[in-house]
Design a protein around this motif. Structure first.
Motif, PDB file in Angstrom:
ATOM      1  N   UNK A   1     -82.976  24.429  36.304  1.00  0.00           N
ATOM      2  CA  UNK A   1     -84.202  24.440  35.652  1.00  0.00           C
ATOM      3  C   UNK A   1     -84.761  22.981  35.819  1.00  0.00           C
ATOM      4  N   UNK A   2     -85.558  22.736  36.892  1.00  0.00           N
ATOM      5  CA  UNK A   2     -85.796  21.455  37.464  1.00  0.00           C
ATOM      6  C   UNK A   2     -87.046  21.123  36.799  1.00  0.00           C
ATOM      7  N   UNK A   3     -86.972  20.061  35.610  1.00  0.00           N
ATOM      8  CA  UNK A   3     -88.375  19.318  35.181  1.00  0.00           C
ATOM      9  C   UNK A   3     -88.837  18.436  35.952  1.00  0.00           C
ATOM     10  N   UNK A   4     -90.202  18.442  36.190  1.00  0.00           N
ATOM     11  CA  UNK A   4     -90.641  17.334  37.155  1.00  0.00           C
ATOM     12  C   UNK A   4     -91.461  16.349  36.553  1.00  0.00           C
ATOM     13  N   UNK A   5     -91.427  16.483  35.256  1.00  0.00           N
ATOM     14  CA  UNK A   5     -92.122  15.388  34.447  1.00  0.00           C
ATOM     15  C   UNK A   5     -91.359  14.610  33.569  1.00  0.00           C
TER      16      UNK A   5
ATOM     17  N   UNK B   1     -81.336  11.064  42.459  1.00  0.00           N
ATOM     18  CA  UNK B   1     -80.794  12.131  43.246  1.00  0.00           C
ATOM     19  C   UNK B   1     -79.447  12.297  42.954  1.00  0.00           C
ATOM     20  N   UNK B   2     -78.953  11.599  42.278  1.00  0.00           N
ATOM     21  CA  UNK B   2     -77.249  11.923  41.909  1.00  0.00           C
ATOM     22  C   UNK B   2     -77.066  13.268  41.489  1.00  0.00           C
ATOM     23  N   UNK B   3     -78.026  13.848  40.753  1.00  0.00           N
ATOM     24  CA  UNK B   3     -77.947  15.359  40.383  1.00  0.00           C
ATOM     25  C   UNK B   3     -77.334  16.092  41.743  1.00  0.00           C
ATOM     26  N   UNK B   4     -77.732  15.831  42.793  1.00  0.00           N
ATOM     27  CA  UNK B   4     -77.598  16.607  44.001  1.00  0.00           C
ATOM     28  C   UNK B   4     -76.041  16.887  43.998  1.00  0.00           C
ATOM     29  N   UNK B   5     -75.162  15.767  43.570  1.00  0.00           N
ATOM     30  CA  UNK B   5     -73.750  15.697  43.851  1.00  0.00           C
ATOM     31  C   UNK B   5     -73.073  16.738  43.001  1.00  0.00           C
ATOM     32  N   UNK B   6     -73.729  17.193  41.950  1.00  0.00           N
ATOM     33  CA  UNK B   6     -73.033  17.958  40.911  1.00  0.00           C
ATOM     34  C   UNK B   6     -73.796  19.434  40.848  1.00  0.00           C
ATOM     35  N   UNK B   7     -74.760  19.719  41.622  1.00  0.00           N
ATOM     36  CA  UNK B   7     -76.003  20.682  41.465  1.00  0.00           C
ATOM     37  C   UNK B   7     -75.464  22.091  41.558  1.00  0.00           C
TER      38      UNK B   7
ATOM     39  N   UNK C   1     -83.341  13.712  30.742  1.00  0.00           N
ATOM     40  CA  UNK C   1     -83.106  15.124  30.013  1.00  0.00           C
ATOM     41  C   UNK C   1     -81.272  15.187  29.375  1.00  0.00           C
ATOM     42  N   UNK C   2     -81.019  15.478  28.232  1.00  0.00           N
ATOM     43  CA  UNK C   2     -79.796  15.742  27.872  1.00  0.00           C
ATOM     44  C   UNK C   2     -79.350  17.024  27.789  1.00  0.00           C
ATOM     45  N   UNK C   3     -78.523  17.770  28.155  1.00  0.00           N
ATOM     46  CA  UNK C   3     -78.227  18.979  28.000  1.00  0.00           C
ATOM     47  C   UNK C   3     -76.601  19.147  27.702  1.00  0.00           C
TER      48      UNK C   3
ATOM     49  N   UNK D   1     -78.307  27.225  35.004  1.00  0.00           N
ATOM     50  CA  UNK D   1     -79.364  27.526  33.907  1.00  0.00           C
ATOM     51  C   UNK D   1     -79.917  26.310  33.131  1.00  0.00           C
ATOM     52  N   UNK D   2     -79.311  25.267  33.408  1.00  0.00           N
ATOM     53  CA  UNK D   2     -79.413  24.151  32.540  1.00  0.00           C
ATOM     54  C   UNK D   2     -80.666  23.258  33.177  1.00  0.00           C
ATOM     55  N   UNK D   3     -81.436  22.485  32.112  1.00  0.00           N
ATOM     56  CA  UNK D   3     -82.461  21.898  32.438  1.00  0.00           C
ATOM     57  C   UNK D   3     -81.967  20.484  32.898  1.00  0.00           C
TER      58      UNK D   3
END
Length: 320
Positions: A145-149, A111-117, A153-155, A124-126
């Motif tokens: 674009x949240x990938x649940x699988x 959930x570190x992505x919440x820091x920079x979301x 992912x690298x963007x 628009x990034x995955x």
């Protein structure tokens, strides 16, 4: 990364952090340092104060504070409850926003992505996060674009991973990217882990999901699908077999597996196809038929949509 220069890696610290998200990748990079011929990684922990406390109540001392942090090439952002608590995350977010453009690479774990979301860069990034928080992330930040699988992912310069142990998978991927496969393999061996779960693999395995159901309808559904995956199966047929309505079946599957019944049928077939594809001498067209797809083209499209690569590439990488 310039292999002739030391790469400076900051691990962001904050209260209520998931400690394994931080320590796992940190240990992987430090172990890799012993296997790199030349400059490697200089790792350090940076936070607002000189100490912070994890979710498991472990107190951690930082190497630097935001006010005196040295050069950062890559920043790792761990997950934890603190990423979703405004008073905790605000100072870290401010530091990240001030310095985001200077980072060569930004890596979020769980959930570190919440820091920079909310950063414009991610528009628009995955991205990926822990499956339990994927819906919350998508609802809170619809511009992503949240990938649940996927495991990771690298963007461009932004990397995100599903969480906890997948942070180590991503660290191994970065080690291979920066140096070579032999360093990553040696690091994985020392960690007694697989090298390496690819980013397109599922966040959790089919047996694990099945074992966690504890529902007689789900048990019967799963067993019947495993016995009949070579057939073309509709939701209506499956519902009739286990004695419920299609609507009720969809509700059951979504409750247990966070997907529709049709997606679960496809999931079972695609997971089985990976077993067949691990064999070198079996054609992709044959695999499509063996798992009950109408055509090899529809199989390829479904496989690529779910795992991010085509079946032939998966077979090339993972066949024995």
């Amino acid at each position: 990364m310039n292999k002739n220069k030391t790469h400076h890696v900051a691990f962001l610290g904050f209260n209520r952090i998931q400690l394994l998200d931080l320590v796992g990748p940190l240990e992987a990079l430090e172990i890799a340092n012993n296997r790199i011929d030349g400059p490697g990684y200089q790792c350090f922990i940076v936070s607002e104060e000189d100490k912070f406390t994890s979710e498991s109540r472990v107190k951690v001392a930082s190497d630097y504070q935001f006010s005196n942090c040295p050069q950062v090439d890559t920043v790792f952002i761990a997950g934890g409850a603190g990423t979703r608590e405004p008073t905790i995350r605000a100072p870290a977010q401010q530091w990240l926003k001030r310095n985001f453009d200077t980072f060569q690479r930004v890596v979020t774990v769980c959930t570190g992505v919440f820091m920079v979301a909310d950063l414009p860069y991610l528009q628009g990034k995955e991205v990926v996060t822990h499956w339990a928080y994927a819906d919350l992330l998508q609802k809170t930040y619809p511009q992503l674009r949240v990938n649940q699988e996927r495991l990771y992912v690298k963007q461009d310069k932004f990397y995100s991973s599903a969480g906890i142990l997948s942070g180590i998978d991503l660290a191994l991927n970065i080690i291979e990217e920066d140096h070579d496969a032999s360093v990553a393999v040696s690091t994985a061996q020392y960690l007694v882990t697989y090298l390496k779960r690819a980013g397109h693999q599922s966040q959790f395995s089919e047996p694990l999901k099945f074992q966690s159901s504890r529902n007689s309808h789900i048990d019967r559904m799963h067993q019947w699908l495993m016995d009949n995956y070579p057939q073309e199966v509709t939701v209506e047929q499956l519902a009739e077999h286990i004695g419920v309505s299609p609507r009720h079946l969809n509700r059951l599957v979504r409750t247990h597996f966070l997907m529709s019944a049709s997606k679960y049928i496809e999931h079972i077939k695609l997971e089985q196809s990976k077993i067949y594809l691990s064999q070198k001498n079996i054609a992709v067209e044959k695999v499509a038929d063996m798992v009950g797809f109408k055509s090899s083209d529809s199989f390829r499209r479904s496989f690529r949509r779910k795992y991010g690569i085509v079946p032939s590439t998966y077979q090339l990488r993972f066949s024995q």
